[in-house]
Design a protein around this motif. Sequence first.
Motif, PDB file in Angstrom:
ATOM      1  N   ASN A  31     103.008  66.068 138.934  1.00  0.00           N
ATOM      2  CA  ASN A  31     103.519  67.134 139.579  1.00  0.00           C
ATOM      3  C   ASN A  31     104.688  67.507 138.955  1.00  0.00           C
ATOM      4  N   GLN A  33     108.366  69.960 140.405  1.00  0.00           N
ATOM      5  CA  GLN A  33     108.847  70.462 141.374  1.00  0.00           C
ATOM      6  C   GLN A  33     110.270  71.332 140.941  1.00  0.00           C
ATOM      7  N   TYR A  35     114.005  72.624 142.516  1.00  0.00           N
ATOM      8  CA  TYR A  35     114.920  72.580 143.405  1.00  0.00           C
ATOM      9  C   TYR A  35     116.062  73.457 143.054  1.00  0.00           C
ATOM     10  N   HIS A  45     114.434  71.421 148.040  1.00  0.00           N
ATOM     11  CA  HIS A  45     113.424  71.278 147.775  1.00  0.00           C
ATOM     12  C   HIS A  45     112.647  72.886 147.754  1.00  0.00           C
ATOM     13  N   LEU A  48     106.387  72.840 144.845  1.00  0.00           N
ATOM     14  CA  LEU A  48     105.861  71.891 144.115  1.00  0.00           C
ATOM     15  C   LEU A  48     104.371  72.352 143.449  1.00  0.00           C
ATOM     16  N   ARG A  50     101.080  70.975 141.126  1.00  0.00           N
ATOM     17  CA  ARG A  50     100.512  69.682 140.691  1.00  0.00           C
ATOM     18  C   ARG A  50      99.766  70.044 139.351  1.00  0.00           C
ATOM     19  N   VAL A  92     107.386  64.250 138.182  1.00  0.00           N
ATOM     20  CA  VAL A  92     106.821  62.982 138.793  1.00  0.00           C
ATOM     21  C   VAL A  92     105.871  62.517 137.892  1.00  0.00           C
ATOM     22  N   ASN A  95     101.873  58.930 141.232  1.00  0.00           N
ATOM     23  CA  ASN A  95     102.157  58.808 142.608  1.00  0.00           C
ATOM     24  C   ASN A  95     102.877  57.843 142.861  1.00  0.00           C
ATOM     25  N   ALA A  96     104.142  57.833 143.669  1.00  0.00           N
ATOM     26  CA  ALA A  96     105.100  56.675 143.794  1.00  0.00           C
ATOM     27  C   ALA A  96     106.030  56.955 142.827  1.00  0.00           C
ATOM     28  N   GLY A  97     106.000  57.665 141.941  1.00  0.00           N
ATOM     29  CA  GLY A  97     106.916  57.570 140.820  1.00  0.00           C
ATOM     30  C   GLY A  97     108.222  58.472 141.223  1.00  0.00           C
ATOM     31  N   SER A  99     111.322  60.891 140.770  1.00  0.00           N
ATOM     32  CA  SER A  99     111.606  62.110 140.248  1.00  0.00           C
ATOM     33  C   SER A  99     112.582  62.140 139.195  1.00  0.00           C
TER      34      SER A  99
ATOM     35  N   TYR B  35     120.588  58.871 143.924  1.00  0.00           N
ATOM     36  CA  TYR B  35     120.997  59.407 142.732  1.00  0.00           C
ATOM     37  C   TYR B  35     122.248  59.569 142.436  1.00  0.00           C
ATOM     38  N   GLN B  56     111.688  50.717 142.690  1.00  0.00           N
ATOM     39  CA  GLN B  56     111.820  51.418 141.271  1.00  0.00           C
ATOM     40  C   GLN B  56     113.456  51.203 141.294  1.00  0.00           C
ATOM     41  N   TYR B  98     105.851  54.589 149.539  1.00  0.00           N
ATOM     42  CA  TYR B  98     106.057  55.112 148.202  1.00  0.00           C
ATOM     43  C   TYR B  98     104.685  55.232 147.592  1.00  0.00           C
TER      44      TYR B  98
END
Lengths: 111, 116
Positions: A31, A33, A35, A45, A48, A50, A92, A95-97, A99, B35, B56, B98
């Motif tokens: 996805n 996003q 900001y 934010h 978003l 996808r 991203v 998933n879980a990655g 940003s 960040y 991560q 996560y």
Amino acid sequence: SQQGEEDPQALSIQEGENATMNCSYKTSINNLQWYRQNSGRGLVHLILIRSNEREKHSGRLRVTLDTSKKSSSLLITASRAADTASYFCATVVSNAGKSTFGDGTTLTVKP
Amino acid sequence: DAGVTQSPTHLIKTRGQQVTLRCSPKSGHDTVSWYQQALGQGPQFIFQYYEEEERQRGNFPDRFSGHQFPNYSSELNVNALLLGDSALYLCASSPGGYRANTGELFFGEGSRLTVL
């Protein structure tokens, strides 16, 4: 290296005009996003989108995504002086990655 | 509903010193990311914590370390400070663990670190 790059780096318009800023990225994404950041403050934010979506709207904001060109655009319609800020795209990859942010577009809206 | 809170808001250190920055995530959020944002640039990912473990990590040296507590709050520690560490340090939280994370982040106002 940056995943996303915004263009232009800076944009100055009159109140009431539309503002368009673009984001290009390098790899396939889950996805994307957008900001907003007022000077020296935290990021907020906005929206978003996808990877299987092409367009989204939220109030005066319209975001498009072209995965074939690896690019996105953010349109702010009928801009106001209060829209003056820096705008960042973030991608991203999974998933879980994390940003990953670009360096932003600084928008100035003159009253 | 309190958002993400960070402390301190501003601090000045000298080269070689150590600094600890603190973050409380938004209520209901269990994942915290840190960040670094240099002046005129976008935020650079340092690391992400979930279930008290670093999940991560970005391209930052070992001088940057962190911790997450059972209440989901987090600390960022930077040792042997360099002039180039001067930046706005942003904490961001997200919900759902996560693995379910869509990437939507809620940011604090940041801690402005100046290294002299």
